[in-house]
Structure formats: C-alpha cells, structure tokens
Design a protein around this motif. Structure first.
Motif, short mmCIF file in Angstrom:
data_model
loop_
_atom_site.label_atom_id
_atom_site.label_comp_id
_atom_site.label_asym_id
_atom_site.label_seq_id
_atom_site.Cartn_x
_atom_site.Cartn_y
_atom_site.Cartn_z
N GLU A 1 0.90 -1.18 -0.03
CA GLU A 1 0.09 -0.03 -0.12
C GLU A 1 1.12 1.35 0.01
OE1 GLU A 1 -3.10 0.15 2.91
OE2 GLU A 1 -3.76 -1.97 2.55
N ASN B 1 0.47 -6.27 1.62
CA ASN B 1 -0.85 -7.33 1.32
C ASN B 1 -0.54 -8.58 0.53
OD1 ASN B 1 -2.56 -5.46 2.42
ND2 ASN B 1 -2.92 -4.21 0.77
N GLU C 1 -10.93 -7.94 0.94
CA GLU C 1 -10.61 -6.91 -0.20
C GLU C 1 -11.03 -7.42 -1.36
OE1 GLU C 1 -7.22 -3.72 -1.67
OE2 GLU C 1 -6.65 -5.50 -0.52
N ASN C 2 -12.22 -6.75 -1.95
CA ASN C 2 -12.56 -7.00 -3.30
C ASN C 2 -11.57 -7.01 -4.41
OD1 ASN C 2 -14.73 -7.64 -1.78
ND2 ASN C 2 -16.32 -6.32 -2.87
N LYS C 3 -10.57 -7.63 -4.67
CA LYS C 3 -9.40 -7.23 -5.52
C LYS C 3 -8.87 -8.48 -5.89
CE LYS C 3 -5.17 -4.73 -6.00
NZ LYS C 3 -4.24 -3.88 -5.43
#
Length: 266
Positions: free
Chosen positions: A2, A15, A128-130
């Motif tokens: 990040e 992450n 996390e929507n990734k």
C-alpha cells in the motif's frame, strides 16, 4: 504494497505473499528453522493420531525450503505417521516463469509419506474485493501447470457481487481447452461467494469445490438478504449426488468443526 494516496510513498503495509516475501527474503532468519518445524510436526502428529487423521494437504507459503527439508528429514527417519500432500505457492508476479523452479522442487522433495504435486494460487485476498492475478497471466499459468501434471489449488473467497471463483473456473476451462481433460482434480477452496450459474461448471470441468463449513457460524453474512443468498455458500449443491466425486478434499477443520493450533516448538 500500500502507498500513500497523496505522495505515492510506501506506507509499510504489505498485502498478500508476493509483497510480504520481499521482506521475508532479506531477513537474517527468514523462516523458522528445520529443527523447529520437525518438533512442531511431531507434536501435531500426536493430535492427528488422536483424531484419526491419516492424510492432509499442507499449503507452503514461505519462499524458503526449511519446511520441505523438515519433511524430508522426518520421512528419511521414518517418523512421518501422516501422508502429506504439500502445495507450493505460486507468485502472481512471476507467472509461467516460475514453473521451472516449481518442477525442480517437486522432483527434489518426494518421499514415502510426503510429496509435492500441488500448486496453490490466490485468486483474491481476504477482506478486499480485488483480484490478485491478471486474468491472462492466471490462465496461462494454470494451463502451463496443468500441462506439467500439477494439481492447481485456488483460493477464492469473494464477496457479494465479487466472484473470483468465476475467474478461477475460466482459468481451468482455458487449461482444459489447451491441454485436454484429464483426472487433474484441480480445486477451488473457500467459495463463500459463487455465481449461481457457475455451480454446475465445477461438475462440468471436474474441479473439486472445497467450501469451509467451519466459517459458516461467523457473522460475516448477517446483512445478506434476498437474492444475495442465492450466491452464498452453495454447500447443498456440492453435496448433491452428481457432485459426489467432487467433494473428497476438505480441510481438517471442516471435518472436526474445530480449529487446532499447535504452537511452534523451540
């Protein structure tokens, strides 16, 4: 990794394993020692014996060989009382370039009671929507691994409106078109959210769905209502007769409905 939205500077928050392993690789001791792993495995095997567990799947996420060497030494000494299927982690930044190294490790670490024939891929992270992988790279990597005879084990949790299992199924479909179908026993695990139309694709592609009932009691889904429920935890579908050959692989904690935590032994 990040970054500050204003300056673009790293914040120190990492992450997923590809970023974490950048740091792990340069630590003075980047992993637990072989001795620590051996003691921990021997301790855990006592619990496994009490619960009647004879075979397990072990994802290996660290980039070092310490755990693999621990399995090798215990196997050579005749001290492994459980059959271990070890799954190596695939780096989303390396794609097909890492397959040669994965093959080397598979050839190097094969024993009487342990083996490497599985590669674990993270389609998404946690919370996390990734998507972790570029879809084109994912499909080519899965196809290349399948061609080399690896079983591919894909982590896909998802969220309402976000379905990484769909991307994983697309990758397996691409591999089957390229290499032909075989008894590959590829797996998609977790599967909190799956498109309703995708459920039948598991059977059609011969992919093993591996949900986790031990998570169902958590409060992650309390706000899900109405149509959203149709795409949440398709456990009933996976247990239908036509899927009876596809749900053999389940986590130990799913069988026992409890989590076993064995502290690392010094």
């Amino acid at each position: 990794m990040e970054r500050d939205p204003k300056t673009g500077e790293p914040t120190g928050i990492l992450n997923e394993f590809s970023a974490e392993n950048l740091v792990i690789n340069v630590l003075p001791q980047p992993d637990f020692t072989v001795k620590q792993y051996k003691k921990t495995l021997l301790t855990w095997q006592k619990t496994a014996a009490e619960d009647g567990v004879t075979s397990v799947f072990v994802p290996v996420h660290y980039p070092t060989e310490s755990l693999l060497k621990a399995f090798e030494e215990l196997d050579n000494a005749g001290k492994l009382t459980v059959r271990y299927d070890l799954g190596l982690w695939a780096d989303e930044n390396k794609g097909t370039k890492q397959i040669g190294r994965l093959k080397e490790l598979r050839d190097k670490y094969q024993g009487k009671s342990y083996k490497i024939d599985t590669i674990k891929i993270f389609a998404d992270g946690v919370g996390e929507n990734k998507l972790v992988w570029d879809q084109n790279i994912l499909e080519k990597t899965v196809a290349a691994l399948d061609k080399e005879g690896f079983r591919v084990y894909i982590h896909a949790i998802g969220n309402q409106g976000f379905y990484p299992s769909h991307n994983a199924l697309d990758a397996f479909e691409y591999a089957a078109k390229l290499n032909g179908k075989r008894d590959s026993r590829h797996v998609i695990t977790h599967l909190d959210w799956v498109k309703e139309d995708d459920v039948a694709r598991f059977k059609d592609l011969g992919v093993i769905p591996t949900p986790q009932p031990s998570w169902f009691g958590k409060d992650w889904y309390t706000n899900v209502r109405g149509e959203g429920l149709k795409e949440l935890n398709h456990m009933g579908s996976y247990l239908k007769p036509e899927y009876r050959l596809l749900h053999r692989v389940i986590f130990l904690q799913q069988i026992l409905l409890k989590e076993i935590c064995i502290p690392l032994q010094d």
